[in-house]
Design an enzyme around this catalytic site. Sequence first.
Site, PDB file in Angstrom:
ATOM      1  CG  HIS A  41      -1.734   1.207   1.402  1.00 45.06           C
ATOM      2  ND1 HIS A  41      -1.430   2.144   2.372  1.00 45.06           N
ATOM      3  CD2 HIS A  41      -2.811   1.684   0.735  1.00 45.06           C
ATOM      4  CE1 HIS A  41      -2.307   3.127   2.295  1.00 45.06           C
ATOM      5  NE2 HIS A  41      -3.155   2.882   1.319  1.00 45.06           N
ATOM      6  CD  GLU A  44      -2.732   2.609  -3.717  1.00 46.74           C
ATOM      7  OE1 GLU A  44      -3.078   3.806  -3.733  1.00 46.74           O
ATOM      8  OE2 GLU A  44      -3.265   1.758  -2.974  1.00 46.74           O
ATOM      9  CG  HIS A  45      -0.262   6.193  -0.607  1.00 50.08           C
ATOM     10  ND1 HIS A  45      -0.688   7.307   0.070  1.00 50.08           N
ATOM     11  CD2 HIS A  45      -1.253   5.279  -0.485  1.00 50.08           C
ATOM     12  CE1 HIS A  45      -1.885   7.078   0.588  1.00 50.08           C
ATOM     13  NE2 HIS A  45      -2.252   5.861   0.275  1.00 50.08           N
ATOM     14  CD  GLU A 121      -4.718   6.017   3.513  1.00 48.48           C
ATOM     15  OE1 GLU A 121      -5.277   4.927   3.361  1.00 48.48           O
ATOM     16  OE2 GLU A 121      -3.855   6.452   2.718  1.00 48.48           O
TER      17      GLU A 121
END
Lengths: 420, 420
Positions: A41, A44-45, A121
């Site tokens: 993840h 991905e960012h 997040e």
Amino acid sequence: MLPSGLRVVTERMPGSHTFNLGFFAAVGSRWETERLHGASHFLEHVLFKGTKRRTPEQISAEIEAVGGELNAYTAKEHTCFYARVLARDADLAIDVLADMITSSTLRSAEIESERAVILDEIAMHADDPGEVAHELIAGELLAGSGLGKPVIGSPDSIRALRRDQILGYWRRRYTPERLVVSASGRVDHDRLVARLAEYESLTAPREPSGSRSLSLSKSKPESPNAGDPLVITKARRFEQSTVVLARPGPGLFDPDRFPIGLLSIIVGGGMASRLFVEVRERRGLTYGIEAGETSYSDAGLWSVDWQCAPDRVPEILILVRQCLADIAEHGVTPDELARAKGQMRGQTVLSFEGPQSRMSRIGVAELLGDTRSVSDLLADYDAVTGEDVRRIASDLLGRRQVLAVVGPTPGLRALRRALA
Amino acid sequence: MLPSGLRVVTERMPGSHTFNLGFFAAVGSRWETERLHGASHFLEHVLFKGTKRRTPEQISAEIEAVGGELNAYTAKEHTCFYARVLARDADLAIDVLADMITSSTLRSAEIESERAVILDEIAMHADDPGEVAHELIAGELLAGSGLGKPVIGSPDSIRALRRDQILGYWRRRYTPERLVVSASGRVDHDRLVARLAEYESLTAPREPSGSRSLSLSKSKPESPNAGDPLVITKARRFEQSTVVLARPGPGLFDPDRFPIGLLSIIVGGGMASRLFVEVRERRGLTYGIEAGETSYSDAGLWSVDWQCAPDRVPEILILVRQCLADIAEHGVTPDELARAKGQMRGQTVLSFEGPQSRMSRIGVAELLGDTRSVSDLLADYDAVTGEDVRRIASDLLGRRQVLAVVGPTPGLRALRRALA
């Protein structure tokens, strides 16, 4: 499949004016080691944060300039980058996505600023009791692989990840044989393949020694029948308790997936379902209650979810067990079964109608090897008998239960008694 | 159009497997008197709550049983009830929606329970600073008709509405000549019309005395150039100030709608827009800033929105004015204009692609009389010149400003100085 191992799947849709493109990578928490937890993840960012040819602002601005959409998500078994543009802007979408996937710079400054974003997040996710409860369940029932861990990582793992680890993970995992490019709408398959050929790292032939197929590190779910019920509670200052009761369920390739899908609808798939009628309509114990299966390529679980006042949790637990026991003993009515099949058919067709959802469906299906067509899936659901549903309810009753309660928590003793 | 005045519009889409149906009514806050404020939205809720043939549960359960979707929304100028089902379930969708629209029972107990639901909704809206700010703006710039009032009503008006008022409003407003039925996907126009004919109140010929066309009670916006800037503040315990700066803008049928749409993109339509680059990228004063037009059938407004630390509000206000002034004086570059047109084209085509958005587009368009096709709209945007955009920026500068600040508020004097 190209000589590199890259797979390209497309579906041309009559009447569509748009080009919908996705890069699907076999990258997600299931392949992360302890030290790399959250790397899929995080990466991905970071892949949005600049390439050799584009600043982070240019990546977004070039798609925006044609009124398009660009986004990505990371799941437990795959990561997807996708774009939606007018057909005439197809080459731009291909170039922007391929550039991000192959030529990102992973600048240290960008990694640090995304680290802060992801820590925020994580804090937000921790405020969502439903998400917390489901992760507690996954941590038990899918232990043994990264499927049991949150995609987003933990504060400790995110703080500890270094640039060279993220870079190494990217180089090892975003290889052609672990990628599927999917497109739908007004799409020209050959032109897409020709454009992709301009990225050598996507389409150059593999080294002969390279492993061709995606090797799934098998998850090792515990024996489904083992042990006593497990109760996990997490005290939070909410008014209502958020409850998830789960048991091991079928994976994507397990034929039990079809009867269990219909069982979910009959037990808790909407306002006519047995639990909704009993728990909400007749007794008013909760605002809503739902049942559903979660299936990964080689593991899964079946769960019932609701929110209620803390003192009502034990009564509802007993009703859930009675509901399963009644189906295991007496089966379902022909009407219930027909209704469940109709609901499944409508939901399935509606959810795969648009070009963007078609692109997503064929991309994930190719990546995970679940290439049955929608009509094949529907035929498999239609073939399920009442006896199949009765048998799966009976199977589930014999499997280990895990209960997660987030928020105010009734006494453990009352919970254990209700599960026994 | 049927003899009753009911209009039916359909669009058959190749390859679609779904039937997407909407009932669009010329019902919304713009036609509400003071005493009926909130009645349109209240009625929308209550029409889900049972008919002569169906309990509230049956309404939802019948659509759910075929895996379909059923929902509704109320806007300032129209109310829409819509369903999405497989093509083979089209008759069911038609029957459920027509039954709700024509044969609801409006039982007192249901009205009371929905009254409580709506009062909760009002409280939720009051927690959303962006919504509060926009309603403050509308209350000024669209005063003189219900366009200036929240669709949802006020706590006082909702508490005061009686069943006979809601019933009377329903009977007066949901008449065939104020309704459009719209469908798209796999749709058979003649069959839809035949099914609708089974509902006498929808399709029986009108009384000769009935008014045929929808009479819009014209809203009377104040003179656009009148007066000094108006500053409205609403103190709330948030970290950031939510700011909306607005001026009167064109309605749906005003040709200024096209240059102002492109101006919005150039000024604040994404990451390459002038304000985003200046206010966020160069100066880091805010996370984001956007410009956009809101157009109703005979009134509209143009606004710039952002959130920021309270002490930064005056500086950003000055930058917004400078941005407009610069365009009014020097115009826009050919590149900017071309880019704005490309962005508008992509956004427009993408947003109208699916059968559900097509159904919605043709339904609203027919109801409001804005029946230009998407390609006509795009041609109108394409025809806009740089001089058109310059002229509309200059016009806007001469119009009255209304500023709403919700949250922590800087001193009024600093705000007034920044607007002068």
